[in-house]
Design a protein around this motif. Sequence first.
Motif, PDB file in Angstrom:
ATOM      1  N   TYR A   1       0.816  -1.216   0.000  1.00  0.00           N
ATOM      2  CA  TYR A   1       0.000   0.000   0.000  1.00  0.00           C
ATOM      3  C   TYR A   1       0.849   1.263   0.000  1.00  0.00           C
ATOM      4  CZ  TYR A   1      -3.926  -3.059   0.947  1.00  0.00           C
ATOM      5  OH  TYR A   1      -4.882  -4.027   0.846  1.00  0.00           O
TER       6      TYR A   1
ATOM      7  N   ASP B   1      -4.546  -0.747  21.672  1.00  0.00           N
ATOM      8  CA  ASP B   1      -5.621  -0.324  22.580  1.00  0.00           C
ATOM      9  C   ASP B   1      -5.104  -0.380  24.017  1.00  0.00           C
ATOM     10  OD1 ASP B   1      -8.032   0.528  23.446  1.00  0.00           O
ATOM     11  OD2 ASP B   1      -9.101  -1.345  23.101  1.00  0.00           O
TER      12      ASP B   1
ATOM     13  N   VAL C   1      -6.346   7.829  12.880  1.00  0.00           N
ATOM     14  CA  VAL C   1      -6.572   6.521  13.502  1.00  0.00           C
ATOM     15  C   VAL C   1      -7.781   5.831  12.880  1.00  0.00           C
ATOM     16  CG1 VAL C   1      -7.042   5.297  15.647  1.00  0.00           C
ATOM     17  CG2 VAL C   1      -5.598   7.323  15.675  1.00  0.00           C
ATOM     18  N   ARG C   2      -7.583   4.568  12.517  1.00  0.00           N
ATOM     19  CA  ARG C   2      -8.690   3.774  12.003  1.00  0.00           C
ATOM     20  C   ARG C   2      -9.229   2.863  13.101  1.00  0.00           C
ATOM     21  NH1 ARG C   2     -11.285   1.734   7.780  1.00  0.00           N
ATOM     22  NH2 ARG C   2     -11.415  -0.507   7.468  1.00  0.00           N
ATOM     23  N   VAL C   3      -8.322   2.254  13.869  1.00  0.00           N
ATOM     24  CA  VAL C   3      -8.759   1.294  14.867  1.00  0.00           C
ATOM     25  C   VAL C   3      -7.776   1.225  16.038  1.00  0.00           C
ATOM     26  CG1 VAL C   3      -7.728  -0.501  13.405  1.00  0.00           C
ATOM     27  CG2 VAL C   3      -9.251  -1.178  15.224  1.00  0.00           C
ATOM     28  N   TYR C   4      -8.342   1.032  17.240  1.00  0.00           N
ATOM     29  CA  TYR C   4      -7.530   0.715  18.412  1.00  0.00           C
ATOM     30  C   TYR C   4      -7.696  -0.772  18.678  1.00  0.00           C
ATOM     31  CZ  TYR C   4      -7.241   5.665  19.721  1.00  0.00           C
ATOM     32  OH  TYR C   4      -6.999   7.003  19.754  1.00  0.00           O
TER      33      TYR C   4
ATOM     34  N   SER D   1      -3.673 -11.063  12.809  1.00  0.00           N
ATOM     35  CA  SER D   1      -4.616 -11.384  11.739  1.00  0.00           C
ATOM     36  C   SER D   1      -5.028 -10.125  10.974  1.00  0.00           C
ATOM     37  CB  SER D   1      -5.841 -12.104  12.299  1.00  0.00           C
ATOM     38  OG  SER D   1      -6.596 -11.228  13.087  1.00  0.00           O
ATOM     39  N   MET D   2      -5.123  -8.990  11.684  1.00  0.00           N
ATOM     40  CA  MET D   2      -5.497  -7.755  10.993  1.00  0.00           C
ATOM     41  C   MET D   2      -4.412  -7.313  10.031  1.00  0.00           C
ATOM     42  SD  MET D   2      -7.308  -5.859  14.152  1.00  0.00           S
ATOM     43  CE  MET D   2      -7.349  -4.257  13.484  1.00  0.00           C
TER      44      MET D   2
ATOM     45  N   THR E   1      -2.120  -9.454   8.563  1.00  0.00           N
ATOM     46  CA  THR E   1      -2.055 -10.444   7.488  1.00  0.00           C
ATOM     47  C   THR E   1      -3.161 -10.206   6.465  1.00  0.00           C
ATOM     48  OG1 THR E   1      -1.383 -11.953   9.216  1.00  0.00           O
ATOM     49  CG2 THR E   1      -1.781 -12.909   7.074  1.00  0.00           C
ATOM     50  N   ASP E   2      -4.386  -9.957   6.964  1.00  0.00           N
ATOM     51  CA  ASP E   2      -5.525  -9.762   6.062  1.00  0.00           C
ATOM     52  C   ASP E   2      -5.587  -8.356   5.471  1.00  0.00           C
ATOM     53  OD1 ASP E   2      -6.180 -12.283   6.693  1.00  0.00           O
ATOM     54  OD2 ASP E   2      -7.885 -11.808   7.972  1.00  0.00           O
ATOM     55  N   GLU E   3      -4.630  -7.525   5.809  1.00  0.00           N
ATOM     56  CA  GLU E   3      -4.532  -6.161   5.275  1.00  0.00           C
ATOM     57  C   GLU E   3      -5.736  -5.297   5.618  1.00  0.00           C
ATOM     58  OE1 GLU E   3      -3.464  -6.695   1.157  1.00  0.00           O
ATOM     59  OE2 GLU E   3      -1.484  -7.434   1.695  1.00  0.00           O
ATOM     60  N   ASP E   4      -6.340  -5.533   6.810  1.00  0.00           N
ATOM     61  CA  ASP E   4      -7.381  -4.625   7.286  1.00  0.00           C
ATOM     62  C   ASP E   4      -6.772  -3.271   7.641  1.00  0.00           C
ATOM     63  OD1 ASP E   4      -9.743  -6.112   7.136  1.00  0.00           O
ATOM     64  OD2 ASP E   4      -9.132  -7.304   8.864  1.00  0.00           O
TER      65      ASP E   4
END
Lengths: 385, 284
Positions: A179, A204, A243-246, A253-254, A256-259
């Motif tokens: 990305y 978090d 920020v997208r996520v805490y 897994s986040m 690896t899965d490219e979240d």
Amino acid sequence: MKYTFRALNVGFVSCVCSQKSCINLYTPFARKFPASPKFKSLWVYWLGLILLSSFSTLAMAESNVVNVYVWSQELSPKIVENFQKETGIKVNYSTFDSNEVLYAKMKASQQSQYDVIEPSSYYITRMAREGMIEKIDLKALSNYHNLNPAFQHPEYDPGGEYSIPWVWGLTGIFVNRRYYPDDKITAWRDLWSARYHGALLLLDDPREVFNIGLLTLKYNPNDQNVSHLKEAYENLVSLSPNVRVYNSSSVPSMLTDEDVAMGIAWGSDVYKAQVENPNIEFIYPKEGFVIWVDAFAIPKNPPHRENAYKFLNYILKAQTAALQVTESYYPTANKAAMAYLPKEIVDSEILFPGPETMKRGHFQSDINDDAIEALSRYWQLLKLQ
Amino acid sequence: MKPKLHYFSVGLIATWLGVFGLLSFLLMVVISFLQQDPDHIALPYFTFQNYIDLLDPMFLKIFIKSFYVAIIVTGGCLILGYPFAYILSRLPEKLQNISLLLLLLPFWTSSVVRSYAMMSLLKTKGLLNTLLLSMGIIHQPLQILFTPTAVGIGLIYNLLPFMILPIYVNLERFDIALIEAARDLGAKWTTVFRKVIIPLSMPGIVGGATLVFLPSMTLFFISDLLGGAKSLLLGNLIENQFLMANNWPRGAATSVLLTLIMGAGLLMYWKRTKNKEAEHEAFL
């Protein structure tokens, strides 16, 4: 239910309602319906309830067991199984996801039901100061010499007597090169770029996030000065649009899965993700970074002290520590274990960075109550942005 | 039912609610008036401080935000749930039972697990995106996960049955002759709906709304998992105060206040229906 009653007993043991309220709960029935056959079944029922509530306590007090309370994923089930086979001691093991939960649970009961707990470094300091954990007789542990000398007298436990370091790790920046192929990222400050709007993962964990706020302002991550924390908070507010996520519990897994394609993570989590997704890169920021250590400790007056020592000695074996590394990829504080590890793990820059990089690391230590209160308030405000 | 069994079952439920509902709530009320202390759960000195703390603009902001979320979720559940309940109540009995079973089937799995399942649906590389991409409907994966939309979807999904069931129970007993009578007297369908069906199913709607409203402010794991732990709901606030700030009295005060607000709402509704009934009787 046990917790409710426990909680009741601790807070205001002497005054408001220790045993009285429990008795009052039953007596009205006795007075109103003394021996009416109609209510016989009710009494049987009450009895059953009381029996049931005492049952769980009985199970915990069984003799040949050791009650272990550890971070999730930091004690392999294989280790537990092997220990049980070798010693015949049953391991009751439960896990937690944050030091705060462990601390609150320990505070809620005066007599610990656990024999071995695994707080992080800065909570070792706090619990030792508050008399919640006891000194460990290191001479009784024949495998103690396996421990890396660099971890035997850490800042958070200078005598090294309250804790047995188990796993440690570092916090840094990860980036998915699919990305962001050409972005030059060397410092925490780079995360503030408007390019990463709504893209970042932050751990978090209030301490981890504020470490970054403090480090980018050139303060020490263990700074207790409330006005410095305020500056760090204002600094982090300007980061929050990015920020997208805490999250701190399902980072691999986040990744690896490219979240998420960029953010802050623990080295071992990034290592795990990188095995499956080679686009991911890990960076040790130049402002410095924090080293965390999770260590085993024995709560004051554990129900099975002897078994706790047997467990700790088993944990200190080189093979045991090596098994944990291959299972969860957390760097180990056990020096002898390195001989049992595959070459790609020992040579990994992410897991075991060279001495030049390690110089920029800070051990995380305890901060005082005022700083914690300020931190927790700013943390909530930050999440309201 | 035999009286013995009767007393047993009533006693069982009464004790259960007494111990886990009433007693723990009373405990919270007591703790909420005690002084906070970092080394103990609470110190036995009476104080109003915990409630005064809640006047802080920060807490007010969380309250308002949670209310906003709860109103949207309750509205969403009502819009989706009401037609569903209506159709359900008009189905033949056999089909009704099967549909009810299907409605309750997801409850056999924990809602945390179902939220994780929801995550794998909404992920960047999740089922929804893969499907839409392969059909050529979208060309860039939709970024739904970790947004307020995802929280809304998760909450409505989890709470929808709580809206449907009370409305269904109400509509099931609904006398169809009333609709026919209204039609015979020349009312249009919209008028029948507005003036006959809705007012008579009001108890069901209110029941459903209460069951949905409070949990949607407090189901903190849904906003943690699907919203990326960014948006604080009242549930998160209470959780934070107990676990992170280690401030039990203030956490207790927050949850007591929440219960009081909810109770006040119910009381208002109850008073109003009572007045209406009285009027109705007077009219007869």
